[in-house]
Design a protein around this motif. Structure first.
Motif, PDB file in Angstrom:
ATOM      1  N   ALA A 123       1.004  -1.107   0.097  1.00  0.00           N
ATOM      2  CA  ALA A 123      -0.114  -0.031   0.011  1.00  0.00           C
ATOM      3  C   ALA A 123       0.925   1.289  -0.103  1.00  0.00           C
ATOM      4  N   ILE A 124       1.876   1.286   0.665  1.00  0.00           N
ATOM      5  CA  ILE A 124       2.768   2.465   0.747  1.00  0.00           C
ATOM      6  C   ILE A 124       3.563   2.615  -0.471  1.00  0.00           C
ATOM      7  N   MET A 125       3.888   1.540  -1.103  1.00  0.00           N
ATOM      8  CA  MET A 125       4.574   1.652  -2.633  1.00  0.00           C
ATOM      9  C   MET A 125       3.610   2.129  -3.597  1.00  0.00           C
ATOM     10  N   GLU A 126       2.391   1.723  -3.340  1.00  0.00           N
ATOM     11  CA  GLU A 126       1.242   2.154  -4.458  1.00  0.00           C
ATOM     12  C   GLU A 126       0.878   3.452  -4.560  1.00  0.00           C
ATOM     13  N   ALA A 127       0.821   4.031  -3.201  1.00  0.00           N
ATOM     14  CA  ALA A 127       0.153   5.458  -2.930  1.00  0.00           C
ATOM     15  C   ALA A 127       0.855   6.216  -3.655  1.00  0.00           C
ATOM     16  N   PRO A 128       0.182   7.366  -4.011  1.00  0.00           N
ATOM     17  CA  PRO A 128       0.913   8.618  -4.758  1.00  0.00           C
ATOM     18  C   PRO A 128       1.733   9.155  -3.569  1.00  0.00           C
ATOM     19  N   LEU A 129       2.935   9.727  -3.838  1.00  0.00           N
ATOM     20  CA  LEU A 129       3.517  10.437  -2.867  1.00  0.00           C
ATOM     21  C   LEU A 129       2.857  11.710  -2.051  1.00  0.00           C
ATOM     22  N   GLU A 130       2.107  12.215  -2.782  1.00  0.00           N
ATOM     23  CA  GLU A 130       1.496  13.471  -2.240  1.00  0.00           C
ATOM     24  C   GLU A 130       0.399  12.835  -1.278  1.00  0.00           C
ATOM     25  N   ALA A 131       0.036  11.511  -1.248  1.00  0.00           N
ATOM     26  CA  ALA A 131      -0.992  11.012  -0.386  1.00  0.00           C
ATOM     27  C   ALA A 131      -0.181  10.640   1.040  1.00  0.00           C
ATOM     28  N   LEU A 132       1.290  10.401   0.763  1.00  0.00           N
ATOM     29  CA  LEU A 132       1.838   9.616   1.980  1.00  0.00           C
ATOM     30  C   LEU A 132       2.706  11.032   2.908  1.00  0.00           C
ATOM     31  N   PHE A 133       2.855  11.928   2.069  1.00  0.00           N
ATOM     32  CA  PHE A 133       3.815  12.966   2.706  1.00  0.00           C
ATOM     33  C   PHE A 133       3.112  14.395   2.587  1.00  0.00           C
ATOM     34  N   ARG A 134       3.133  15.155   3.709  1.00  0.00           N
ATOM     35  CA  ARG A 134       3.238  16.457   3.869  1.00  0.00           C
ATOM     36  C   ARG A 134       4.248  17.148   3.347  1.00  0.00           C
TER      37      ARG A 134
END
Length: 187
Positions: A123-134
Motif C-alpha cells: 500500500a505504501i509503495m502504490e500510494a501517490p507520494l502526495e498522499a503519503l507526505f505533507r
C-alpha cells in the motif's frame, strides 16, 4: 507507483537486511528527494532525518547521503520527517509522513504478522507520494558542511576523541563517557 527500479528496491532491502513498512516509508521519502532535490552525485545534497527508524537506511542507500560524509544528519525528534537540502540551488524541503486514513485500518502489524506487513508495504509503495507526505518548502539554509576537527586525548581514559565531543571539567579535557563519570552524582 515508484520511479525507483525494482533492482534498486531489492538492493535497498538487501542493504537493510529485511523488508518492512519502515524501510518502505524511507524508500518513498528517498524517491521524493530524488524527484524534487536530486541525488548527491548530481550536486551536494544533505538529508536531515528526524527519526532513527528503518527508513533512514533507504535514505542513505538511495540518495547517497551518509553519516560518514557528513551529509546525513540525525535529529532525534522521533518524527517520521525528512528534510532534504540542495546546496547549489538553495532548495530545501521537509516531508512529514502522514499516511492516508485507510492505512489506519491496517494497523501497525506485529513482526510475526507477515501478510499484514506485506500488505502495508504494498500500500505504501502504490500510494501517490502526495498522499503519503505533507511536503513543505523550507527557508532555512542547508546545514554547514562537515568540518574535520582535531582529535584530543581524554585525560582520564587516554582515548582519542573528536574535539567537538570533549568536555572540560576541573581543568581537564575529557571524553563524554569520562565526563559523565566524574560530573554525574548518579550513574
Amino acid at each position: 507507483m515508484t520511479s525507483i527500479s525494482p533492482e534498486q528496491i531489492q538492493a535497498t532491502i538487501d542493504f537493510h537486511g529485511h523488508h518492512c513498512p519502515g524501510l518502505t516509508i524511507g524508500i518513498r521519502a528517498a524517491e521524493l528527494c530524488l524527484a524534487r532535490v536530486g541525488h548527491n552525485r548530481q550536486a551536494p545534497v544533505t538529508a536531515v532525518v528526524e527519526t532513527d527508524m528503518c527508513g533512514v537506511d533507504a535514505i542513505q542507500f538511495l540518495t547517497g547521503c551518509t553519516f560518514g560524509k557528513g551529509n546525513l544528519i540525525h535529529l532525534d525528534h522521533g518524527k517520521m520527517a525528512f528534510r532534504f537540502y540542495r546546496a547549489d540551488t538553495n532548495q530545501a524541503l521537509r516531508a512529514l509522513y502522514q499516511p492516508p486514513a485507510e492505512f489506519a485500518a491496517m494497523k501497525k502489524p506485529a513482526p510475526h504478522e507477515q501478510e499484514k506487513r506485506e500488505a502495508l508495504c504494498r500500500a505504501i509503495m502504490e500510494a501517490p507520494l502526495e498522499a503519503l507526505f505533507r511536503v513543505e518548502e523550507i527557508p532555512t539554509p542547508a546545514p554547514r558542511p562537515a568540518v574535520i576537527l582535531e582529535s584530543l586525548a581524554c585525560e582520564h581514559c587516554g582515548e582519542k576523541t573528536m574535539e567537538s565531543r570533549t568536555r572540560r571539567f576541573g581543568g581537564r579535557t575529557l571524553c563524554i563517557p569520562c565526563f559523565r563519570q566524574v560530573e554525574q552524582k548518579v550513574l
